[in-house]
Design a protein around this motif. Structure first.
Motif, PDB file in Angstrom:
ATOM      1  N   ALA A 162       0.846  -1.200   0.000  1.00 29.36           N
ATOM      2  CA  ALA A 162       0.000   0.000   0.000  1.00 29.36           C
ATOM      3  C   ALA A 162       0.878   1.246   0.000  1.00 29.36           C
ATOM      4  N   GLY A 163       0.375   2.312  -0.609  1.00 29.53           N
ATOM      5  CA  GLY A 163       1.087   3.575  -0.616  1.00 29.53           C
ATOM      6  C   GLY A 163       2.038   3.766  -1.765  1.00 29.53           C
ATOM      7  N   LEU A 164       2.018   2.855  -2.764  1.00 30.15           N
ATOM      8  CA  LEU A 164       2.873   3.065  -3.940  1.00 30.15           C
ATOM      9  C   LEU A 164       2.462   4.345  -4.652  1.00 30.15           C
ATOM     10  N   PRO A 165       3.403   5.175  -5.055  1.00 25.74           N
ATOM     11  CA  PRO A 165       3.063   6.384  -5.806  1.00 25.74           C
ATOM     12  C   PRO A 165       2.246   6.043  -7.052  1.00 25.74           C
ATOM     13  N   GLU A 166       1.248   6.853  -7.338  1.00 20.12           N
ATOM     14  CA  GLU A 166       0.363   6.601  -8.468  1.00 20.12           C
ATOM     15  C   GLU A 166       1.138   6.530  -9.788  1.00 20.12           C
ATOM     16  N   ALA A 167       2.211   7.300  -9.897  1.00 20.61           N
ATOM     17  CA  ALA A 167       3.008   7.266 -11.127  1.00 20.61           C
ATOM     18  C   ALA A 167       3.605   5.888 -11.362  1.00 20.61           C
ATOM     19  N   ILE A 168       4.066   5.224 -10.291  1.00 23.06           N
ATOM     20  CA  ILE A 168       4.644   3.882 -10.420  1.00 23.06           C
ATOM     21  C   ILE A 168       3.546   2.869 -10.713  1.00 23.06           C
ATOM     22  N   VAL A 169       2.399   2.995 -10.028  1.00 26.58           N
ATOM     23  CA  VAL A 169       1.274   2.091 -10.288  1.00 26.58           C
ATOM     24  C   VAL A 169       0.878   2.164 -11.760  1.00 26.58           C
ATOM     25  N   SER A 170       0.755   3.387 -12.285  1.00 25.21           N
ATOM     26  CA  SER A 170       0.345   3.571 -13.675  1.00 25.21           C
ATOM     27  C   SER A 170       1.383   3.020 -14.643  1.00 25.21           C
TER      28      SER A 170
END
Length: 322
Positions: free
Chosen positions: A257-265
């Motif tokens: 949890a808490g992965l930056p949205e940029a990395i998730v995307s």
């Protein structure tokens, strides 16, 4: 006008670091945790995806097998990893849908302690019997089981596995009493079904497609919504008269949890590209797997829907792992 310029500048200042983060990640190898031993279907698919991701990420993706505790060891490791994008997890029905109902207490919350990165695919489960078993159709199987309550045994890779719970769902829908024989893994369970020591089981296409096609077991029905391309002559359970019994093993990728949205995307985009690669497509077809490219939100929605669907079935069957 000045206020609009100020807000636009502020938005740009916020967006720029996220964009830069997506471009700079990863700058070191990514660890892909597989909560099963090497050599199984989950491991093989993870390694194929790891290889397909390497060129686009520009870094090695290293598979780390961490089996045990019904996948909770690997799940716990990733749930408590640093949320920097360098530790991800192959997650299946166990972590995503079953274990919260099978264990009184988990070391993590499937809903709150992970970032959902994307679905991989799903493997239909099929009801199979030894070739000598008298039933040649699902309805004949149900009639035989009802005429011999408690005398028909079924195998599974272990308590709480998708194969175990698939049969519990089947029993619930058909009013049959079939006795569970849990094994320590798929190989010994399947070996005993092929040998006739146990007459039946639910078998996933990932681990058993070649056995099904060889005739070493008789396939009565497939637990998918539509017929499997690899077994076009095998009817679905619904076609066989057993409704609301779609059963499959599915997989996806989680991060802490808490992965930056940029990395998730970025990861989701690269995963979807990898799922479209010829090598991954071939391996998926060899396993009878339906690939499921899509967004993180779609993956999480599917996982939470499966958790909700299976809770009452697990409770009614009285299955517990602690």
């Amino acid at each position: 006008m000045q206020r609009r310029h100020f807000l636009a500048a502020g938005a740009a200042a916020i967006a720029t670091p996220w964009s830069a983060l997506a471009q700079s990640w990863p700058d070191q190898p990514v660890r892909w945790v597989v909560p099963y031993p090497a050599g199984g279907g989950t491991d093989v698919i993870a390694r194929a995806l790891a290889e397909a991701l390497r060129p686009s990420l520009g870094q090695q993706v290293v598979v780390d097998n961490r089996p045990g505790a019904a996948t909770n060891i690997g799940g716990d490791l990733v749930a408590h990893a640093k949320p920097d994008g360098y530790t991800v997890l192959s997650a299946d029905n166990a972590i995503l849908a079953f274990n919260e109902h099978l264990f009184g207490k988990l070391p993590f919350s499937p809903e709150k302690d992970f970032s959902y990165l994307g679905a991989i695919g799903r493997f239909p489960l099929a009801l199979v019997v030894h070739p000598s078993f008298p039933a040649k159709t699902v309805q004949e199987f149900i009639a035989y089981a009802k005429a011999n309550p408690g005398k028909v045994n079924y195998g599974s890779p272990g308590n709480g596995s998708p194969h175990h719970l698939a049969m519990e769902l089947f029993k619930n829908r058909t009013g049959t009493f079939i006795t569970h024989i849990p094994y320590r893994g798929m190989a010994p369970a399947l070996q005993d079904v092929m040998g006739g020591q146990v007459p039946c089981m639910f078998l996933d296409l990932a681990g058993g497609l070649s056995v099904m096609q060889s005739g070493k077991v008789r396939v009565l029905a497939i637990g998918s919504a539509q017929r499997a391309p690899a077994l076009p002559n095998v009817p679905t359970l619904a076609e066989s008269g057993v409704r609301d019994t779609e059963v499959f093993a599915f997989q996806g990728v989680l991060g802490p949890a808490g992965l930056p949205e940029a990395i998730v995307s970025r990861f989701n985009g690269e995963l979807n590209k990898a799922l479209a690669s010829p090598d991954v497509r071939k391996r998926a077809a060899d396993f009878g797997m339906e690939v499921l490219p899509g967004t993180p939100a779609q993956f999480k929605a599917m996982a939470r829907a499966e958790a909700k669907r299976w809770g009452p079935i697990i409770q009614a069957a009285g299955v517990k792992l602690d």
